[in-house]
Enzyme design. Structure first.
Site, short mmCIF file in Angstrom:
data_model
loop_
_atom_site.label_atom_id
_atom_site.label_comp_id
_atom_site.label_asym_id
_atom_site.label_seq_id
_atom_site.Cartn_x
_atom_site.Cartn_y
_atom_site.Cartn_z
N GLY A 447 9.43 -6.18 28.85
CA GLY A 447 10.65 -5.41 28.66
C GLY A 447 10.34 -3.96 28.39
CB THR A 451 3.72 -7.03 27.59
OG1 THR A 451 3.93 -5.95 28.52
CG2 THR A 451 3.43 -8.31 28.37
CE LYS A 466 8.58 -5.85 22.00
NZ LYS A 466 9.98 -5.63 21.64
CG ASP A 564 17.53 -3.98 23.97
OD1 ASP A 564 18.50 -3.82 24.75
OD2 ASP A 564 16.38 -4.20 24.37
#
Length: 764
Positions: A447, A451, A466, A564
């Site tokens: 995204g 990653t 992440k 988000d």
């Protein structure tokens, strides 16, 4: 032993006769350890009979029971020895292992086409209480072969309360084509372990489950206690009589044996009865515990029979073909009593154990060459070590700088001051090991914020790791503080943050791994990858997500704005429970104008228009993004579709247009319209519309959204529109097998293993 009822009756009569003989035989408190006569039979047919076993008086070890007493009738069964008065055929005996292999009778239960009923059960049983045999629990398994077959193995009626047992397993046949050769995992065949230390058992079938209804496909069921290594399941065993025919009605079974009922320490006190008579032997207590007897072994370096005088003889390791030649140089092995040595010949030197033998003169030149080479190697190694130390210090300094930049010192101090804080500072090396050096095959998502890799910690826990994108200077300064805040989030619908790694240029976050992927994949996955989910489940996921965001906005201290919210950041666990994830764009709610962001972050199609205009991220920005998520659940359309015309690219714009013109039905998912009335769908659409208001002060709070979704979820679960959880899980993961529909009412004292539950659902 023939597998028929007549044979079974004969064996029972033989056992009764044995018991009568025992009651008439005078008991001996301590039978003297004796040696066999030279005339004793040492072989029966093709089976060797090692002492302490024997045939006839004076040929076996006297222990006061029938453990070592054998008979040999050369006219029966190929002349193999049999346990005394048991008519049980012996396959082989091992003095070294303390084991005996015998034949165990296969117990059949068959449908009789003439009587149109099942034949009577033989209820096969063994009683070895008059011997010191124990059934080996590691090498044997209770095995059931057939279809719709449930069989038990249980202790005999005279067993004491402390040693009573009962277990069993069930074999089912959901389909002919599913009978897998060699697999005994519940389909056509099942196996279960038995407890240790047993010396008797009884086998029977459950009358409720029989083959009367499937006789055309599988007429018989079979149950037997068998040596696991000697059993290989074949599909024809279910459909024909091959299991009995090909094995002669019997299969191998492993027994353990021991001498008497004393420990080694107790047995040594009575020298006349002590069985370890060889000078180079040692005593070993029975593995079944105190009072269960003992065994004799030859000492290390010796081999033979420890129960015979001078039975343990020195092993010549240099010449015995059973052993690998022990020296690295041929011809250098010298046997000694109980041991061996490897000596280089005269005028040579070296290591004959695991090296070479060389001439002594040639060693001088070699020593010089080795000395020079060693000096060069030492210099190279020294230089390499110095360089490695320098590099290690340089890397440590870089890691320390990164750690400080990302607020690691502040985070570390807070962790020390707060007792019970469950948060881990991982090292870069730990996360490289967990992901196999961040192998691309372990990538589970990419995204704008980084990653995500799947990994496994050293404790065996599955995690999602992440790797964030490079952080801005402000984010670097605030990262440690914000990690501390996120680590304290404890909500059932928020993915748990285990810890982070700060000693790298771009920090890494470690979350709990959620196995069922994202809501985006469930809604928009490739055709056929996932079925469309019921609207009641969609509402439940939306409600759980709203509860998580409301928690972040209202109860986290300080409040947290996600920043988000989208379907690809909503994960689903094994039960399709929502877990809000990816806090890469999250931030602590700003308290003054100086904290406004200078760069808008987020995902096109979900971004709050007011946020894009003012660069001010608020909790109402999350509400707008959540409204787009609600639209995706209502329509099964993507938030942004670049292939559409300008007015149809954004789902939110398209929705508001058709809603304003009273054409809501055109944009709704067809499945949704078929499941529920328009009234419920209009209320969900109205809630989405409120979330998508252009002015943030006109939007509801996430707490209000969660409460409204709770009410709408209850409406969706009304009796006329409800789908139960089994139907939903069946829709998502496949319908249950035919075998799972069978209900079993078992006695309370039956303990089934995991295998025993294959194809069985407990009664409700």
């Amino acid at each position: 032993m023939p597998p028929n009822h007549a044979a079974a009756r004969d064996m029972v009569l033989a056992l009764l006769a044995t018991v009568l003989v025992l009651t008439a035989r005078p008991a001996t408190s301590a039978a003297a350890a004796m040696q066999p006569r030279a005339s004793c039979l040492r072989r029966c047919g093709d089976i060797e009979i090692p002492y302490p076993f024997g045939v006839g008086p004076g040929c076996h070890l006297e222990t006061g029971d029938w453990t070592f007493v054998l008979t040999c009738n050369r006219t029966m069964g190929g002349g193999r020895p049999r346990l005394y008065n048991y008519q049980i055929e012996v396959l082989d005996m091992s003095v070294r292992l303390g084991q005996l292999r015998i034949y165990s009778v296969i117990n059949p239960w068959c449908y009789n086409a003439t009587t149109r009923a099942m034949n009577g059960q033989s209820n096969w049983w063994y009683n070895m209480s008059i011997t010191n045999f124990r059934i080996n629990d590691a090498q044997n398994r209770f095995t059931v072969v057939g279809c719709n077959s449930l069989a038990y193995i249980r202790s005999l009626n005279d067993t004491t309360d402390t040693s009573r047992y009962m277990t069993g397993c069930m074999a089912m046949c959901p389909g002919v084509g599913r009978l897998a050769e060699g697999s005994c995992a519940g389909v056509g065949c099942c196996q279960t372990a038995i407890p240790g230390g047993l010396n008797g058992y009884q086998v029977s079938f459950e009358e409720k489950f029989n083959t009367s209804g499937i006789a055309g496909f599988s007429r018989c069921s079979y149950a037997v206690l068998v040596e696991a290594a000697a059993f290989d399941f074949r599909a024809r065993y279910v459909t024909t009589d091959a299991f009995v025919a090909e094995n002669g009605g019997q299969v191998p079974l492993v027994l353990d044996w021991a001498i008497g009922n004393k420990t080694c320490e107790q047995a040594r006190r009575n020298a006349s009865a002590y069985a370890c008579v060889s000078a180079n032997s040692e005593c070993v207590d029975s593995k079944y515990g105190k009072g269960r007897g003992y065994l004799c072994n030859c000492s290390a370096g010796y081999d033979g029979n420890p129960y015979l005088l001078n039975g343990c003889q020195d092993v010549n390791e240099c010449e015995d073909a059973r052993f690998r030649y022990p020296c690295s140089v041929p011809g250098t092995c010298v046997n000694t009593v109980g041991l061996f040595s490897c000596a280089c010949p005269d005028k040579t030197t070296g290591n004959a154990y695991n090296g070479t033998c060389e001439d002594k003169k040639s060693q001088i030149g070699w020593q010089i060459a080795i000395g020079v080479t060693s000096g060069v190697v030492v210099l190279i190694v020294t230089a390499t070590c110095l360089y490695m130390v320098y590099e290690k210090r340089r890397l440590a300094k870089i890691k320390s700088e990164y750690f400080k930049q990302h607020g690691g010192l502040l985070l570390f101090e807070e962790m020390k001051s707060r007792q019970g804080l469950s948060f881990t500072l991982f090292t870069q090396e730990e996360l490289e090991v967990a992901t196999n050096r961040f192998d691309e095959r372990n990538v589970i998502g990419k995204g704008a914020n980084g990653t995500v890799y799947r990994g496994t910690t050293k404790d065996g826990e599955a995690v999602a790791i992440k790797r964030c994108r490079l952080a801005s200077e402000r984010q670097k300064k605030e990262f440690g503080k914000e990690m501390l805040i996120l680590s304290q989030i404890n909500h059932r619908n928020v993915v748990k943050l285990y810890g982070c790694c700060l000693e790298v240029e771009a920090p890494m976050l470690v979350y709990k791994y959620i196995p069922n992927g994202t809501l985006y994949r469930l809604i928009h996955g490739r055709r056929g990858e996932h079925p469309r989910i019921p609207f009641s489940l969609r509402l439940r996921i939306a409600h759980q997500t709203a509860e998580a965001l409301a928690y972040l906005h209202s109860w986290a201290s300080p409040p947290i704005i996600h920043g988000d919210v989208k379907t690809s950041n909503i994960l689903l666990d094994e039960d399709y429970t929502a877990k809000v994830s990816d806090f890469g764009a999250s931030m602590v709610a700003p308290t003054d104008e100086a904290q406004l962001v200078t760069l808008v972050q987020g995902t096109c199609g979900y971004l709050d228009p007011e946020y894009m205009r003012t660069c001010k991220l608020t909790d109402k920005s999350d509400v707008y993004s959540f409204g787009v998520v609600l639209l995706e659940l209502l329509t099964c359309r993507k938030a942004l579709n670049l292939e559409e015309l300008e007015e149809g690219k954004y789902l939110s714009s398209q929705f508001l247009l058709v809603l304003g013109e009273g054409r809501l039905g055109e944009i709704l998912d067809e499945q949704v319209k078929g499941e529920h009335g328009l009234e419920l769908l209009e209320q969900v659409a109205e809630l989405a519309k409120q979330c998508l208001e252009m002015a943030s002060n006109r939007r509801p709070s996430m707490r209000q959204v969660a409460e409204e979704l709770a009410r709408l979820s209850r409406m969706a679960q009304h009796p006329w529109g409800r789908q139960n959880s089994e139907e939903i899980l069946a829709l998502l993961g496949g319908s249950p097998s035919t075998a799972s529909e069978i209900e079993l009412s078992s006695p309370r004292n039956i303990s089934f293993t995991d295998t025993a539950y294959v194809g069985i659902r407990s009664p409700r």
